[in-house]
Design a protein around this motif. Structure first.
Motif, PDB file in Angstrom:
ATOM      1  N   ALA A 223       0.515  -0.956   0.050  1.00 47.22           N
ATOM      2  CA  ALA A 223      -0.096   0.367  -0.323  1.00 47.22           C
ATOM      3  C   ALA A 223       1.164   1.966   0.446  1.00 47.22           C
ATOM      4  CB  ALA A 223      -1.132   0.140   1.005  1.00 47.22           C
ATOM      5  N   HIS A 224       0.821   2.385  -0.785  1.00 46.23           N
ATOM      6  CA  HIS A 224       1.410   3.258  -0.997  1.00 46.23           C
ATOM      7  C   HIS A 224       1.528   4.089   0.592  1.00 46.23           C
ATOM      8  CE1 HIS A 224       2.093   7.635  -1.507  1.00 46.23           C
ATOM      9  NE2 HIS A 224       2.790   6.893  -2.295  1.00 46.23           N
ATOM     10  N   ASP A 225       0.289   3.763   1.418  1.00 43.90           N
ATOM     11  CA  ASP A 225      -0.040   4.296   2.729  1.00 43.90           C
ATOM     12  C   ASP A 225       0.263   3.725   3.510  1.00 43.90           C
ATOM     13  OD1 ASP A 225       0.127   7.690   1.767  1.00 43.90           O
ATOM     14  OD2 ASP A 225      -2.134   7.123   1.685  1.00 43.90           O
ATOM     15  N   ASP A 226       1.029   2.436   4.420  1.00 42.68           N
ATOM     16  CA  ASP A 226       0.752   2.138   5.121  1.00 42.68           C
ATOM     17  C   ASP A 226       2.047   2.437   6.193  1.00 42.68           C
ATOM     18  OD1 ASP A 226       2.073  -0.731   6.375  1.00 42.68           O
ATOM     19  OD2 ASP A 226       2.342  -2.033   4.861  1.00 42.68           O
ATOM     20  N   HIS A 227       1.697   2.435   7.427  1.00 38.18           N
ATOM     21  CA  HIS A 227       1.798   3.199   8.514  1.00 38.18           C
ATOM     22  C   HIS A 227       2.262   1.783   9.338  1.00 38.18           C
ATOM     23  CE1 HIS A 227       0.709   6.868   7.057  1.00 38.18           C
ATOM     24  NE2 HIS A 227      -0.642   6.738   6.936  1.00 38.18           N
ATOM     25  N   ASN A 230       6.959  -0.258   6.475  1.00 40.99           N
ATOM     26  CA  ASN A 230       7.052   1.519   5.911  1.00 40.99           C
ATOM     27  C   ASN A 230       7.743   0.881   4.104  1.00 40.99           C
ATOM     28  OD1 ASN A 230       9.252   3.451   4.164  1.00 40.99           O
ATOM     29  ND2 ASN A 230       9.060   4.566   6.242  1.00 40.99           N
ATOM     30  N   LEU A 253       2.958  -0.462  -6.042  1.00 33.49           N
ATOM     31  CA  LEU A 253       2.433   0.067  -4.764  1.00 33.49           C
ATOM     32  C   LEU A 253       0.915   0.792  -5.521  1.00 33.49           C
ATOM     33  CD1 LEU A 253       5.327   3.172  -3.284  1.00 33.49           C
ATOM     34  CD2 LEU A 253       4.660   0.441  -2.668  1.00 33.49           C
ATOM     35  N   GLU A 255      -3.108   2.461  -4.060  1.00 40.04           N
ATOM     36  CA  GLU A 255      -3.439   3.661  -3.823  1.00 40.04           C
ATOM     37  C   GLU A 255      -4.845   3.409  -3.431  1.00 40.04           C
ATOM     38  OE1 GLU A 255      -2.209   6.010  -3.271  1.00 40.04           O
ATOM     39  OE2 GLU A 255      -0.663   6.582  -4.677  1.00 40.04           O
ATOM     40  N   ASP A 258      -4.529  -0.345   2.485  1.00 40.60           N
ATOM     41  CA  ASP A 258      -3.035   0.021   3.599  1.00 40.60           C
ATOM     42  C   ASP A 258      -2.115  -0.860   3.882  1.00 40.60           C
ATOM     43  OD1 ASP A 258      -5.152  -1.145   5.344  1.00 40.60           O
ATOM     44  OD2 ASP A 258      -5.772   1.009   6.043  1.00 40.60           O
ATOM     45  N   HIS A 259      -2.382  -1.614   4.803  1.00 43.96           N
ATOM     46  CA  HIS A 259      -1.378  -2.278   5.141  1.00 43.96           C
ATOM     47  C   HIS A 259      -2.007  -3.570   5.189  1.00 43.96           C
ATOM     48  CE1 HIS A 259       2.169  -5.070   6.959  1.00 43.96           C
ATOM     49  NE2 HIS A 259       0.469  -5.065   7.517  1.00 43.96           N
ATOM     50  N   SER A 274      -9.054  -2.565  -4.534  1.00 43.24           N
ATOM     51  CA  SER A 274      -7.916  -2.369  -5.690  1.00 43.24           C
ATOM     52  C   SER A 274      -7.467  -4.114  -6.410  1.00 43.24           C
ATOM     53  CB  SER A 274      -6.395  -3.137  -4.975  1.00 43.24           C
ATOM     54  OG  SER A 274      -6.540  -4.288  -4.158  1.00 43.24           O
TER      55      SER A 274
END
Length: 295
Positions: A223-227, A230, A253, A255, A258-259, A274
């Protein structure tokens, strides 16, 4: 329930770890049942956790048999069970891939590297049994999400684990990592710290250190935004290292996920989120001999 609220509740449940089964029950209940045949609890070793479930496609096998994939789930090496990932087995079988969803031993019963021994045992089982199951023994893959992607990477890149089972990473057609940790020392996550003997980390724990020119071809997704893991330090760096070594690699990656929802989007009811299922199945269905290094 609107999509935003549904996804918020889904992500909350999945990140709680032990509560995963509650969410997975919903994903699993909504899956089709006509796309696969099911064999439960096949032993690949003597321990009760050394078992896997087999999802056999109902569509006709291609010449030589279906591609085969051994899937390892995430959970910080602390939790998870193959029963929670029926949605993933159905998803892969629906695309014409023979899927083996494997359990492996978890903390606190074991720490590094025992779960890698399990992962290699499950992979050796797939290599040995592929033909009998209708699969192609020349098209065996390992795949994982999060901690499971670490397991898959180590089996594919570090020859120690398959060598102990009488095989070599060269026997694999490739590996697939979704949101995997491949370079993560020093460890900040307390759950992962205890697994890797913090602060006395054993040498040789990092998948990225085993990149070599003749590594099995790879598909890396995140995921581009994986918190949580990383994607720059792990997925992008691993892809760059493989590419620099001349090893075939594809990277994407995503959009809008998320993770957690990256892997959940394989489920029948969430595939609108996705293209990860299409991407990984296309990777396994294409002829490995025609693949070239790319990013």
């Amino acid at each position: 329930m609107n999509r935003r609220l549904h996804l918020g509740r889904l992500a909350t449940l999945l990140t709680l770890g032990p509560a995963l089964s509650a969410c997975s029950s919903g994903l699993n209940a909504l899956k089709p049942s006509s796309t696969y045949g099911f064999t439960e609890g096949v032993s690949y070793g003597p321990h009760p956790r050394q078992k896997l479930d087999v999802y056999r496609p109902t569509r006709p096998a291609p010449p030589g048999g279906w591609p085969v994939v051994v899937f390892f789930y995430g959970g910080s090496w602390h939790w998870g069970s193959r029963a929670e990932y029926t949605f993933a087995g159905e998803a892969l079988a629906s695309r014409g891939v023979l899927a083996l969803i494997a359990d492996y031993r978890l903390y606190p019963d074991v720490r590094y590297p025992d779960f890698l021994d399990d992962s290699a045992r499950a992979t050796a089982h797939a290599l040995r049994e592929a033909s009998r199951l209708g699969g192609n023994p020349q098209r065996v893959y390992v795949m994982g999400h999060s901690a499971g992607a670490y397991n898959a990477a180590m089996v594919a890149l570090d020859e120690r684990w398959l060598k102990a089972q009488g095989h070599s990473p060269a026997a694999l057609a490739g590996w697939i990592g979704l949101a995997g940790p491949y370079e993560f020392l020093p460890i900040s996550n307390p759950q992962a710290q205890v697994v890797f003997h913090h602060p006395d980390y054993p040498p040789g724990t990092q998948p990225i250190d085993y990149v070599r020119p003749h590594a099995p071809r790879a598909f890396l997704g995140a995921a581009h935004d994986d918190h949580l893991v990383n994607p720059v330090r792990n997925t992008e760096q691993m892809a760059e290292r493989l590419k620099a070594a001349g090893a075939p690699v594809q990277m994407k990656l995503y959009e809008g996920v998320d993770h957690v929802t990256l892997v959940a989007s394989m489920a029948w009811s969430l595939r609108w989120m996705s293209t990860v299922l299409d991407d990984v199945s296309s990777f396994m269905l294409q002829d490995p001999k025609t693949t070239t290094a790319s990013k």
